[in-house]
Design a protein around this motif. Structure first.
Motif, PDB file in Angstrom:
ATOM      1  N   PHE A   1       0.931  -1.189  -0.083  1.00 56.64           N
ATOM      2  CA  PHE A   1       0.057  -0.027  -0.080  1.00 56.64           C
ATOM      3  C   PHE A   1       0.857   1.241  -0.035  1.00 56.64           C
ATOM      4  O   PHE A   1       0.626   2.424  -0.728  1.00 56.64           O
TER       5      PHE A   1
ATOM      6  N   GLN B   1      -8.353  11.099   1.197  1.00 52.77           N
ATOM      7  CA  GLN B   1      -8.274  10.016   0.019  1.00 52.77           C
ATOM      8  C   GLN B   1      -7.448   8.860   0.250  1.00 52.77           C
ATOM      9  O   GLN B   1      -7.783   7.581  -0.173  1.00 52.77           O
TER      10      GLN B   1
ATOM     11  N   GLN C   1      -9.025   6.689   2.967  1.00 49.70           N
ATOM     12  CA  GLN C   1     -10.347   6.147   2.483  1.00 49.70           C
ATOM     13  C   GLN C   1      -9.742   4.880   1.758  1.00 49.70           C
ATOM     14  O   GLN C   1     -10.347   3.766   1.919  1.00 49.70           O
ATOM     15  N   LEU C   2      -8.924   4.833   0.945  1.00 52.16           N
ATOM     16  CA  LEU C   2      -8.185   3.662   0.198  1.00 52.16           C
ATOM     17  C   LEU C   2      -7.806   2.854   1.201  1.00 52.16           C
ATOM     18  O   LEU C   2      -7.489   1.453   1.028  1.00 52.16           O
TER      19      LEU C   2
ATOM     20  N   LEU D   1     -10.378   0.822   2.598  1.00 58.15           N
ATOM     21  CA  LEU D   1     -10.864  -0.189   1.822  1.00 58.15           C
ATOM     22  C   LEU D   1      -9.903  -1.552   1.405  1.00 58.15           C
ATOM     23  O   LEU D   1     -10.348  -2.418   0.826  1.00 58.15           O
ATOM     24  N   THR D   2      -8.704  -1.298   1.633  1.00 59.59           N
ATOM     25  CA  THR D   2      -7.976  -2.244   1.183  1.00 59.59           C
ATOM     26  C   THR D   2      -7.215  -3.085   2.471  1.00 59.59           C
ATOM     27  O   THR D   2      -6.630  -4.122   2.489  1.00 59.59           O
ATOM     28  N   ILE D   3      -6.999  -2.346   3.637  1.00 61.76           N
ATOM     29  CA  ILE D   3      -6.492  -3.282   4.768  1.00 61.76           C
ATOM     30  C   ILE D   3      -7.479  -3.427   5.769  1.00 61.76           C
ATOM     31  O   ILE D   3      -8.171  -2.265   6.208  1.00 61.76           O
ATOM     32  N   PRO D   4      -8.031  -4.464   5.976  1.00 62.59           N
ATOM     33  CA  PRO D   4      -9.271  -4.923   6.971  1.00 62.59           C
ATOM     34  C   PRO D   4      -8.894  -4.300   8.356  1.00 62.59           C
ATOM     35  O   PRO D   4      -7.787  -4.490   8.756  1.00 62.59           O
TER      36      PRO D   4
END
Lengths: 187, 187
Positions: B156, B170, B173-174, B177-180
């Protein structure tokens, strides 16, 4: 880039599948023999696979293409798996991904061996982007979101492919802990 | 492996910090000049940094160590940031990670340039393992979970480091959405 990729429908005919099977088996042979990928020649591979030179170049341009085509076959298989599921939700979706990962450990090892992960992320992110678009996801920057998710899925697969000691349930649990569920699509 | 790593408290004295700053700046210089990392010599770096040979070898064994020490400084800074937060939860935790990533874009670019990502994942996974242990997480296979999470966080950071056009919100937010979010610790 393999010529097959140009056909978005990914309709691979039976003869091509037969050739690909032989070439992929040859790649696995050289990988398991601990042959250096950078020193491996195209001629060595089609010789060992007992595939003619012309047949090789009909569908492939280089050795990485053998791995790419195999990834496309996996994605195709994933689609069939998803289509056959009666209720598609996050659980059945991640089960389908984990099944593909567990069925193809050598494919991911070949990606690491051939150092072709960047190319494979590129192909996989196209697939993730399709899924995000279908789900009408709200995030504005879908290409970078798709790239990061594709990287994470591929890294997951690469790591799991070297850990055969984990059973399906354990891999599924690891997947759910490391790859997030995206928010539900907006209706 | 840098000798500093042996000190788990990571107490780096002021003089070492000064040397590290100069060496890190020199590495950035050669990176930005598009110098090949594999052709770069230790002598070139301590010369350019105006650091003596003996001083260099007091804390570093090779050029990768300069990047490793910088990652350790980042982790140290992350700890201080976390300690200063009144309410530590998933939101403030991920904000602290995103802040570190955004403050150090060149560090992640240097990792890619020097092809030292595998080593950095190893160091970062130790840190993630500590966090998982503190949270008394229920999953049985914490080392592999920590490795996969460390890979995802580093990937990431590597991807984001080449996208300066995204603002803090942003990137946050990313990240979400990608690292739980891991399940809450069991009380």
């Amino acid at each position: 880039m393999p010529k097959i990729l140009l056909d978005t429908q990914l309709k691979i005919d039976a003869r091509t599948i037969e050739t690909q099977k032989k070439l992929y088996a040859a790649m696995i042979h050289f990988y398991e023999e601990k042959h250096s990928f950078t020193e491996l020649t195209v001629t060595q591979v089609w010789h060992y696979a007992q595939v003619g030179r012309t047949t090789f170049y009909r569908h492939h341009q280089d050795l990485t293409d053998i791995i790419t085509v195999q990834l496309l076959i996996l994605i195709n298989d994933f689609h069939r798996r998803i289509d056959s599921v009666t209720t598609l939700n996050l659980e059945t979706g991640s089960q389908a991904i984990v099944t593909e990962i567990r069925n193809n450990p050598l494919l991911f090892q070949l990606m690491a061996w051939s150092q072709s992960s960047d190319l494979m992320v590129h192909i996989l992110s196209g697939e993730v982007l399709n899924i995000l678009n279908i789900r009408e996801h709200a995030f504005d920057h879908q290409p970078i979101l798709a790239t990061i998710l594709a990287q994470n899925i591929l890294n997951f697969a690469l790591t799991i492919s070297t850990h055969p000691e984990f059973n399906f349930e354990q891999v599924q649990q690891l997947f759910n802990l490391t790859i997030p569920n995206l928010p539900a699509p907006i209706d």
